[in-house]
Design a protein around this motif. Structure first.
Motif, PDB file in Angstrom:
ATOM      1  N   ARG A   1       2.092   1.958  -3.366  1.00  0.00           N
ATOM      2  CA  ARG A   1       0.925   2.643  -4.127  1.00  0.00           C
ATOM      3  C   ARG A   1       1.086   4.113  -3.848  1.00  0.00           C
ATOM      4  O   ARG A   1       0.870   4.896  -4.827  1.00  0.00           O
ATOM      5  CB  ARG A   1      -0.473   1.957  -3.937  1.00  0.00           C
ATOM      6  N   TYR A   2       1.173   4.219  -2.872  1.00  0.00           N
ATOM      7  CA  TYR A   2       1.256   5.725  -2.156  1.00  0.00           C
ATOM      8  C   TYR A   2       2.309   6.439  -2.798  1.00  0.00           C
ATOM      9  O   TYR A   2       2.376   7.492  -3.253  1.00  0.00           O
ATOM     10  CB  TYR A   2       1.412   5.802  -0.870  1.00  0.00           C
TER      11      TYR A   2
ATOM     12  N   TYR B   1      -6.808   3.342   0.550  1.00  0.00           N
ATOM     13  CA  TYR B   1      -5.638   2.197   0.181  1.00  0.00           C
ATOM     14  C   TYR B   1      -6.423   0.904   0.806  1.00  0.00           C
ATOM     15  O   TYR B   1      -5.815  -0.206   0.713  1.00  0.00           O
ATOM     16  CB  TYR B   1      -4.474   2.634   1.326  1.00  0.00           C
ATOM     17  N   PHE B   2      -7.225   1.065   1.772  1.00  0.00           N
ATOM     18  CA  PHE B   2      -8.147  -0.178   2.307  1.00  0.00           C
ATOM     19  C   PHE B   2      -9.499  -0.005   2.219  1.00  0.00           C
ATOM     20  O   PHE B   2     -10.155  -0.125   3.133  1.00  0.00           O
ATOM     21  CB  PHE B   2      -7.622  -0.363   3.711  1.00  0.00           C
TER      22      PHE B   2
ATOM     23  N   PHE C   1      -0.723   3.097   7.255  1.00  0.00           N
ATOM     24  CA  PHE C   1      -0.536   1.721   6.552  1.00  0.00           C
ATOM     25  C   PHE C   1      -0.633   0.512   7.359  1.00  0.00           C
ATOM     26  O   PHE C   1      -1.174  -0.461   6.762  1.00  0.00           O
ATOM     27  CB  PHE C   1       0.769   1.860   5.437  1.00  0.00           C
TER      28      PHE C   1
ATOM     29  N   SER D   1       0.892  -1.245  -0.085  1.00  0.00           N
ATOM     30  CA  SER D   1      -0.053  -0.034   0.128  1.00  0.00           C
ATOM     31  C   SER D   1       0.885   1.341  -0.015  1.00  0.00           C
ATOM     32  O   SER D   1       0.544   2.386  -0.972  1.00  0.00           O
ATOM     33  CB  SER D   1      -0.920  -0.037   1.230  1.00  0.00           C
TER      34      SER D   1
ATOM     35  N   ALA E   1      -3.803  -2.015   7.153  1.00  0.00           N
ATOM     36  CA  ALA E   1      -3.394  -3.481   6.747  1.00  0.00           C
ATOM     37  C   ALA E   1      -3.867  -4.486   7.725  1.00  0.00           C
ATOM     38  O   ALA E   1      -4.160  -5.390   7.527  1.00  0.00           O
ATOM     39  CB  ALA E   1      -1.996  -3.455   6.207  1.00  0.00           C
TER      40      ALA E   1
END
Length: 134
Positions: free
Chosen positions: A86-87, A125-126, A101, A83, A105
Motif C-alpha cells: 500500500r505504501y 497503516y495500522f 511495518f 501494508s 503489524a
C-alpha cells in the motif's frame, strides 16, 4: 495483563539520554511496566542494537525481566508486506519493508497496544492498533 509493544524510538530515548524525549519515555515506561507486559521483538532489538558494540551490553539495556521478547508472527510478516505494498502504491520510495511495518503489524496481529513517538505511519497503516504517544 494487557501487552504493549515498545517501539525502538522510546527505548533509544533512554539509551541515548535524548534531551527532548528521555523524561517522557522514562516516565511512560515506568508507569506502563506496573500496568502492562512490555514487549519487544527482533526488529526492535535490531534497531536498538546499532548503538552497542557487544550483545551483552545490549542485553543489559533490554533485560528480559523487564521486556518480554516475542517473535514476529508469520501473520504479522504477511500483514507487513501488504501494508508495505500500500505504501509503495501510494508513492513510497523505499524498496523493502521498513521496520515500522513489521512493528505495527506485530501489534495489530497480536492485539497489542503500541508505545511510540512516531504516530503517523502507524496510525495510517495500522489504524486499529491503540497507540500510546506523547
Amino acid at each position: 495483563m494487557k501487552e504493549v509493544l515498545v517501539d525502538s524510538n522510546v527505548i533509544l530515548d533512554l539509551v541515548t539520554e535524548d534531551k527532548r524525549w528521555c523524561e517522557w519515555s522514562s516516565a511512560t515506561l515506568s508507569k506502563l511496566a506496573g500496568e502492562r507486559v512490555l514487549v519487544i521483538n527482533q526488529v526492535i532489538y535490531a534497531e536498538v542494537s546499532i548503538g552497542f558494540d557487544k550483545i551483552e551490553d545490549l542485553d543489559v539495556a533490554l533485560p528480559i525481566d523487564y521486556f518480554r521478547r516475542d517473535p514476529v508472527p508469520w501473520e504479522a510478516a504477511f500483514l507487513a508486506g501488504k501494508s508495505f505494498l500500500r505504501y509503495r502504491k501510494s508513492g513510497g520510495a523505499r524498496r523493502s519493508p521498513l521496520p515500522d511495518f513489521f512493528i505495527g503489524a506485530h501489534a495489530a496481529v497480536k492485539g497489542m497496544e503500541l508505545l511510540t513517538r512516531d504516530i503517523s505511519r502507524y496510525s495510517h497503516y495500522f489504524p486499529k492498533v491503540p497507540i500510546i504517544t506523547p
